[in-house]
Design an enzyme around this catalytic site. Structure first.
Site, PDB file in Angstrom:
ATOM      1  N   SER A   1      -4.739  -8.059   7.166  1.00 50.35           N
ATOM      2  CA  SER A   1      -4.176  -6.730   7.369  1.00 50.35           C
ATOM      3  C   SER A   1      -3.571  -6.723   8.771  1.00 50.35           C
ATOM      4  O   SER A   1      -4.270  -6.973   9.751  1.00 50.35           O
ATOM      5  CB  SER A   1      -5.285  -5.677   7.249  1.00 50.35           C
TER       6      SER A   1
ATOM      7  N   ASP B   1      -7.355   4.367  12.021  1.00 51.52           N
ATOM      8  CA  ASP B   1      -5.994   4.902  11.927  1.00 51.52           C
ATOM      9  C   ASP B   1      -5.927   6.214  11.157  1.00 51.52           C
ATOM     10  O   ASP B   1      -5.162   7.109  11.501  1.00 51.52           O
ATOM     11  CB  ASP B   1      -5.056   3.844  11.331  1.00 51.52           C
TER      12      ASP B   1
ATOM     13  N   ASP C   1       0.817  -1.218   0.000  1.00 56.12           N
ATOM     14  CA  ASP C   1       0.000   0.000   0.000  1.00 56.12           C
ATOM     15  C   ASP C   1       0.849   1.266   0.000  1.00 56.12           C
ATOM     16  O   ASP C   1       0.657   2.148  -0.829  1.00 56.12           O
ATOM     17  CB  ASP C   1      -0.929   0.032   1.234  1.00 56.12           C
TER      18      ASP C   1
ATOM     19  N   ARG D   1       0.127   5.611  16.503  1.00 50.16           N
ATOM     20  CA  ARG D   1      -0.200   6.608  15.464  1.00 50.16           C
ATOM     21  C   ARG D   1       0.194   8.035  15.837  1.00 50.16           C
ATOM     22  O   ARG D   1       0.776   8.748  15.004  1.00 50.16           O
ATOM     23  CB  ARG D   1      -1.689   6.540  15.096  1.00 50.16           C
TER      24      ARG D   1
HETATM   25  N1  ARG Z   1      -8.797  -1.998  15.287  1.00 52.26           N
HETATM   26  C1  ARG Z   1      -7.556  -1.598  15.833  1.00 52.26           C
HETATM   27  C2  ARG Z   1      -7.532  -0.125  16.094  1.00 52.26           C
HETATM   28  O1  ARG Z   1      -8.347   0.574  15.553  1.00 52.26           O
HETATM   29  C3  ARG Z   1      -6.384  -2.071  15.030  1.00 52.26           C
HETATM   30  C4  ARG Z   1      -6.143  -1.415  13.719  1.00 52.26           C
HETATM   31  C5  ARG Z   1      -4.995  -2.079  13.061  1.00 52.26           C
HETATM   32  N2  ARG Z   1      -4.688  -1.628  11.762  1.00 52.26           N
HETATM   33  C6  ARG Z   1      -4.448  -2.468  10.730  1.00 52.26           C
HETATM   34  N3  ARG Z   1      -4.090  -1.960   9.617  1.00 52.26           N
HETATM   35  N4  ARG Z   1      -4.552  -3.757  10.830  1.00 52.26           N
HETATM   36  O2  ARG Z   1      -6.718   0.343  16.841  1.00 52.26           O
END
Ligand code: ARG
Length: 438
Positions: free
Chosen positions: A186, A134, A24, A105
């Site tokens: 993912s 994210d 990506d 993040r």
């Molecule tokens: N659902 C989790 C969060 O919002 C994990 C997100 C993980 N991201 C990913 N690209 N797998 O913090």
């Protein structure tokens, strides 16, 4: 000079991209260059994720024609400024998810903004989709740190909806595709743990396949004897493991191994994303869960009751804020000040017992413990006069007694018919309503 020639010579605007080396963000590099006519500065952060060499990833970025690639070691800062706060707040969104992605993040965002300033970039970009949390965390953090920056989210904007389209675009623009095609999940990971989503996991009824787990063994395959570990805390910060003082990153690394080998640290949950949808999420957070478990046990021993009770409420609010991308908000700062104040005396040791997927606190001690054996024991009546309890109960029950007398409760309790429940309610539900009314 023709118009197009002058365009070519004019300095392009720069964009700083959060780069991971995956498909990506690699396609993002090309897309930002081709479709937005920008020079790309890649920022590659080490937050303790699995990777096969940051230098290799940097080479990949360079091969895609970035004008600069910054490799930033963020692990120490992640521990000091992020995980320390998360432990202090016993951070657990919806009482289950220790926020691993939500914690990394804002840290990465801070470094993106710093790189934008260093390189004179006007834009910042990330590789998140428009369906997740994210994107919210990156963009809210970036804008909180520098409202003048423009944010670009190529994956949300581009017309490469399906994976095959993205792969075709990658091939057309010379982006190495490699193993990306086969990756069915993912994944986001860092020192605190791993998040695994998508693929077969999108069916909430489907048991997670064994191959999604890499930090933990299956509980049924874990050793048949328990492993005991002692965690030492100072002012709420984990500082030692089995008596050995360790920097936090190292301590977490070692504890990830101990807990993971004992099959501890897996989470399989349905989660409410900030963008309004429910998703099925799997996580591995062996050390993180164990540390929060231990930290809570030490707080039980060392926090004054009303502080502990009030803190429990703020912990939920803290987790919600951080989950929703408000790391740099003044409210979150104020919460952290409260948390920090509470941690002053959270010093001592906690003994954990790992066994086949479980982690149980089996001992705790502290030089500043508020547990007083003289008060607690039933063998000694000098410190706690049991007769005092009588007047205490009389006074605190007075309001309720008055209410009960006025309601004439004594006569009613004996009759207790099921008439409170409407006839259309199924029997088990009627039972519940009846019980609540009694
Ligand atoms: N659902 C989790 C969060 O919002 C994990 C997100 C993980 N991201 C990913 N690209 N797998 O913090």
């Amino acid at each position: 000079m023709s118009k197009s020639a002058s365009n070519q010579t004019a300095a392009k605007e720069k964009v700083v991209l959060a780069y991971s080396g995956g498909l990506d963000t690699s396609v993002c590099v090309k897309w930002l260059q081709e479709e937005k006519n920008l020079d790309v500065v890649a920022v590659l952060g080490n937050v303790g994720q699995e990777h096969d060499g940051l230098e290799k990833i940097k080479e990949k970025a360079c091969s895609l024609g970035v004008v600069a690639c910054e490799v930033v070691d963020m692990e120490e800062e992640f521990c000091q400024d992020y995980l320390t706060c998360a432990i202090a707040a016993n951070a657990m969104y919806e009482n289950k998810y220790p926020l691993l992605s939500a914690l990394s993040r804002p840290l990465i965002s801070a470094h993106l903004v710093a790189a934008a300033h260093k390189h004179g970039a006007t834009c910042v970009a990330h590789g998140c989709t428009g369906k997740g949390n994210d994107q919210v965390r990156f963009e809210t953090s970036i804008l909180a740190l520098d409202p003048s920056l423009k944010v670009i989210a190529p994956v949300r904007e581009w017309d490469l909806g399906m994976r095959p389209d993205e792969i075709a675009y990658a091939k057309k623009h010379g982006v190495p595709v490699g193993a990306s095609i086969e990756k069915p999940y993912s994944i986001d990971d860092n020192l605190w743990g791993r998040a695994i989503e998508a693929g077969v996991l999108e069916d909430p009824w489907a048991e997670p396949p064994a191959d999604i787990w890499t930090m933990t063994v299956a509980p049924e395959d874990a050793p048949d004897v328990p492993t005991y570990t002692v965690i030492g805390f100072e002012g709420g910060v984990p500082v030692s493991l089995d008596g050995e003082q360790l920097p936090m990153a190292e301590l977490i690394g070692k504890l990830n191994k101990i807990a993971g080998e004992n099959g501890y640290g897996r989470i399989d949950m349905i989660e409410n994303r900030y963008v309004g949808l429910k998703s099925r999420e799997c996580y591995e957070v062996p050390a993180g869960l164990a540390l929060i478990n231990a930290h809570k046990a030490l707080e039980d021993l060392t926090l004054e009751r009303s502080v502990l009770h009030y803190k429990l409420e703020l912990e939920q609010a803290w987790a919600d804020l951080v989950y929703n991308g408000q790391w740099f908000s003044p409210l979150k700062q104020a919460f952290d000040a409260f948390m920090a104040q509470t941690q002053q005396h959270v010093t001592g040791e906690v003994k954990l017992k790992f066994y086949k997927g479980s982690c149980v606190v089996v001992g705790r001690k502290s030089a500043v413990s508020l547990y007083d054996l003289n008060l607690a024991t039933y063998d000694n009546d000098e410190a706690f006069d049991q007769n005092d309890a009588k007047g205490f109960i009389n006074i605190q029950a007075l309001s309720l007694k008055t209410w009960a007398i006025k309601q004439g409760v004594a006569g009613k309790a004996a009759a207790a018919p099921a008439e409170h429940a409407p006839a259309s309610v199924p029997a088990p539900v009627a039972g519940l309503i009846h019980a609540a009314a009694r």
